[in-house]
Design a protein around this motif. Structure first.
Motif, short mmCIF file in Angstrom:
data_model
loop_
_atom_site.label_atom_id
_atom_site.label_comp_id
_atom_site.label_asym_id
_atom_site.label_seq_id
_atom_site.Cartn_x
_atom_site.Cartn_y
_atom_site.Cartn_z
N ARG A 197 -0.18 1.39 -6.63
CA ARG A 197 -0.13 0.97 -5.12
C ARG A 197 -1.26 0.05 -5.30
NH1 ARG A 197 -3.57 3.62 -1.48
NH2 ARG A 197 -4.98 5.13 -2.41
N MET A 198 -1.09 -0.78 -3.90
CA MET A 198 -2.11 -1.81 -3.80
C MET A 198 -2.94 -1.36 -2.91
SD MET A 198 -3.24 -4.95 -3.79
CE MET A 198 -2.16 -5.48 -5.07
N VAL A 199 -4.32 -1.37 -3.20
CA VAL A 199 -5.51 -1.29 -2.42
C VAL A 199 -6.36 -2.46 -2.70
CG1 VAL A 199 -7.52 0.03 -2.16
CG2 VAL A 199 -5.29 1.19 -2.72
N ASP A 200 -6.38 -3.40 -1.67
CA ASP A 200 -7.28 -4.64 -1.93
C ASP A 200 -8.16 -4.70 -0.89
OD1 ASP A 200 -6.56 -7.17 -0.52
OD2 ASP A 200 -4.79 -5.89 -0.52
N SER A 201 -9.37 -5.38 -0.90
CA SER A 201 -10.24 -5.44 0.08
C SER A 201 -9.78 -6.18 1.39
CB SER A 201 -11.67 -6.31 -0.32
OG SER A 201 -11.13 -7.63 -0.96
N GLY A 202 -9.12 -7.16 1.20
CA GLY A 202 -8.29 -7.90 2.30
C GLY A 202 -7.69 -7.10 3.00
N LEU A 203 -6.59 -6.39 2.62
CA LEU A 203 -5.81 -5.43 3.32
C LEU A 203 -6.87 -4.39 4.00
CD1 LEU A 203 -2.54 -3.90 2.05
CD2 LEU A 203 -4.22 -2.18 3.31
N THR A 204 -7.85 -3.72 3.50
CA THR A 204 -8.72 -2.86 4.19
C THR A 204 -9.68 -3.48 5.42
OG1 THR A 204 -8.85 -1.58 1.95
CG2 THR A 204 -10.39 -0.98 3.51
N GLU A 205 -9.91 -4.69 5.07
CA GLU A 205 -10.99 -5.24 6.03
C GLU A 205 -9.87 -5.54 7.34
OE1 GLU A 205 -12.81 -8.70 4.63
OE2 GLU A 205 -13.35 -7.78 2.92
N GLY A 206 -8.65 -5.94 7.05
CA GLY A 206 -7.67 -6.04 8.26
C GLY A 206 -7.43 -4.70 8.88
N MET A 207 -7.14 -3.78 8.14
CA MET A 207 -7.01 -2.39 8.84
C MET A 207 -8.04 -2.10 9.74
SD MET A 207 -5.02 -0.14 9.32
CE MET A 207 -3.65 -0.06 8.32
N VAL A 208 -9.43 -2.25 9.25
CA VAL A 208 -10.43 -1.62 9.91
C VAL A 208 -10.55 -2.76 11.08
CG1 VAL A 208 -13.18 -1.74 9.76
CG2 VAL A 208 -11.72 -0.89 7.92
N ALA B 82 0.78 -1.21 0.03
CA ALA B 82 0.14 0.07 -0.23
C ALA B 82 0.85 1.19 0.01
CB ALA B 82 -0.84 -0.21 1.27
N GLY B 83 1.98 1.22 0.75
CA GLY B 83 2.84 2.39 0.88
C GLY B 83 3.83 2.31 -0.15
N VAL B 84 4.14 3.44 -0.98
CA VAL B 84 5.03 3.41 -1.95
C VAL B 84 6.23 4.42 -1.87
CG1 VAL B 84 3.15 2.91 -3.74
CG2 VAL B 84 3.56 5.34 -3.03
N GLU B 85 6.60 5.08 -0.61
CA GLU B 85 7.60 5.85 -0.17
C GLU B 85 9.05 5.12 -0.72
OE1 GLU B 85 6.63 3.66 3.49
OE2 GLU B 85 5.51 4.67 2.03
N ARG B 86 9.12 3.82 -0.68
CA ARG B 86 10.60 3.03 -1.04
C ARG B 86 10.37 2.90 -2.65
NH1 ARG B 86 11.09 -1.41 3.30
NH2 ARG B 86 12.96 -2.02 1.88
N ILE B 87 9.63 3.47 -3.36
CA ILE B 87 9.77 2.91 -4.62
C ILE B 87 9.57 4.32 -5.68
CG2 ILE B 87 7.49 1.81 -4.79
CD1 ILE B 87 8.04 0.47 -7.41
N ALA B 88 8.61 5.06 -5.17
CA ALA B 88 8.18 6.24 -5.79
C ALA B 88 9.22 7.09 -6.20
CB ALA B 88 6.95 6.89 -5.52
N ALA C 133 -1.13 -4.67 11.11
CA ALA C 133 -2.58 -4.05 11.21
C ALA C 133 -3.12 -4.45 9.75
CB ALA C 133 -2.50 -2.75 11.56
N ALA C 134 -2.19 -4.32 8.70
CA ALA C 134 -2.78 -4.30 7.38
C ALA C 134 -1.90 -5.17 6.41
CB ALA C 134 -3.26 -3.05 6.82
N ASP C 135 -1.59 -6.52 6.54
CA ASP C 135 -0.97 -7.16 5.77
C ASP C 135 -1.61 -7.25 4.56
OD1 ASP C 135 1.25 -7.64 7.17
OD2 ASP C 135 0.73 -9.48 8.19
N THR C 136 -0.90 -7.41 3.23
CA THR C 136 -1.54 -7.88 2.11
C THR C 136 -2.22 -9.34 2.02
OG1 THR C 136 -0.24 -6.10 1.02
CG2 THR C 136 -1.30 -7.69 -0.34
N ARG C 137 -3.33 -9.36 1.62
CA ARG C 137 -3.96 -10.64 1.33
C ARG C 137 -3.56 -11.48 0.19
NH1 ARG C 137 -4.50 -8.50 6.51
NH2 ARG C 137 -5.68 -10.12 7.93
N THR C 138 -3.00 -12.46 0.06
CA THR C 138 -2.52 -12.97 -1.40
C THR C 138 -3.74 -13.00 -2.37
OG1 THR C 138 -0.86 -14.09 -0.43
CG2 THR C 138 -1.42 -14.77 -2.60
N ALA C 139 -4.95 -13.65 -1.90
CA ALA C 139 -6.10 -13.97 -2.86
C ALA C 139 -6.50 -12.48 -3.45
CB ALA C 139 -7.01 -14.89 -2.23
N THR D 47 -10.83 6.37 5.42
CA THR D 47 -11.95 6.39 5.03
C THR D 47 -12.91 5.14 5.62
OG1 THR D 47 -11.67 7.86 3.32
CG2 THR D 47 -13.69 6.94 3.39
N ALA D 48 -12.37 3.94 5.40
CA ALA D 48 -12.84 2.76 5.68
C ALA D 48 -13.11 2.82 7.23
CB ALA D 48 -12.26 1.54 5.19
#
Length: 312
Positions: A89-100, A72-78, A277-283, A149-150
């Motif tokens: 960047r990565m915005v996926d429902s699993g990551l968002t649900e995990g953060m919420v 989700a963060g891009v400060e190390r590549i941008a 808090a918000a690991d990327t979910r593979t699926a 926002t979520a």
């Protein structure tokens, strides 16, 4: 001509993402050639990327239509000067649900004062205080992107009065949205519980300084699942020492893993969690990657395109 996708996100992630990306392609009827082997750069159409991978020079990838980050963060590549391709960047429902779920859990933990009962199993009947109702506990969220926002909507649904702050003015039903320097001061003054979900940029480095902590109500709580660089560590320790901040729950740090001798570990007013808090979910991440490949191949706008000027 085959659509060639280079998985440059590390050998550890390759087995699970190979299977997930192929499954997502099958759902969309998309045929690709997917490999983690060093390819002919001039034949690569898309790069699936994580900043922990070895790839750092994007110059040879002259045919590449997009770099699709798993983070989700891009400060190390941008800021990479060789990266001239579009970056998503990565915005996926699993990551968002995990953060919420993580944010809501820790907000409720501090709101209800759970620690006193979880750790106080010593035979003492502690019934001398009770928490206010959610409607009387103000929550401020710094950062109103996808994740902020979520989280704001989830907490508002629990009846917390939620104030959100962002660099540019937002409008979200049920959320008091503020922006600008004066808006930041007002947002902090309302923060019985503060959640920091801003990206790391030059504008957000050390955003929570001694002066900003001083704007918060005495005895307030800090929850930081955003970026470690948002917080001035020394200023936070001083705010904890003065009682301005009652407790800080921190999931991200300037150096990770957090060094064993860092004062946060031993401080009774700090909870350290290991950047979970918000690991990327593979699926679900694979579905986002494949959707962007489909869009790139059909000429549709890419999802979650990074604005290089803003840094996110």
């Amino acid at each position: 001509m085959a659509t060639n996708v280079f998985f440059a996100a590390g050998a550890k992630l390759w087995p699970e993402y190979r299977e997930a990306i192929q499954a997502a392609c099958a759902k969309k009827g998309l045929s690709i050639s997917l490999s983690d082997a060093a390819p002919d750069p001039a034949a690569v159409d898309y790069i699936v990327y994580a900043p922990t991978a070895a790839l750092s020079d994007f110059t040879p990838f002259t045919r590449c239509k997009a770099v699709l980050s798993l983070w989700a963060g891009v400060e190390r590549i941008a800021p990479n000067p060789t990266l001239t391709q579009p970056l998503c960047r990565m915005v996926d429902s699993g990551l968002t649900e995990g953060m919420v779920e993580w944010v809501t859990g820790h907000v409720l933990r501090h709101h209800l004062g759970m620690d006193a009962h979880i750790t106080g199993q010593d035979g003492i009947w502690r019934h001398d205080s009770k928490p206010p109702l959610a409607r009387d506990r103000r929550v401020t969220i710094l950062g109103l992107g996808e994740l902020g926002t979520a989280c704001a909507k989830a907490l508002s649904a629990l009846n917390f009065p939620v104030t959100g702050w962002s660099r540019t003015q937002k409008h979200i039903d049920g959320i008091a949205c503020l922006s600008g320097d004066e808006g930041l001061e007002e947002a902090l003054a309302r923060a019985d519980i503060l959640v920091t979900l801003l990206p790391r940029t030059t504008a957000t480095e050390n955003l929570m300084s001694a002066e900003r902590f001083a704007l918060m109500p005495r005895g307030s709580f800090l929850i930081n699942p955003g970026r470690g660089q948002l917080i001035d560590d020394d200023a936070l320790l001083a705010a904890l020492g003065s009682g301005r901040i009652a407790h800080a729950t921190l999931d991200v740090f300037r150096v990770e893993p957090l060094p064993p001798d860092h004062p946060f570990w031993a401080h009774p007013g700090v909870t350290v969690t290991p950047h979970l808090a918000a690991d990327t979910r593979t699926a679900t991440a694979a579905e986002v990657i494949v959707e962007n490949i489909r869009r790139g191949e059909t000429g549709e706008p890419l999802l979650y395109l990074v604005n290089r000027d803003l840094g996110y």
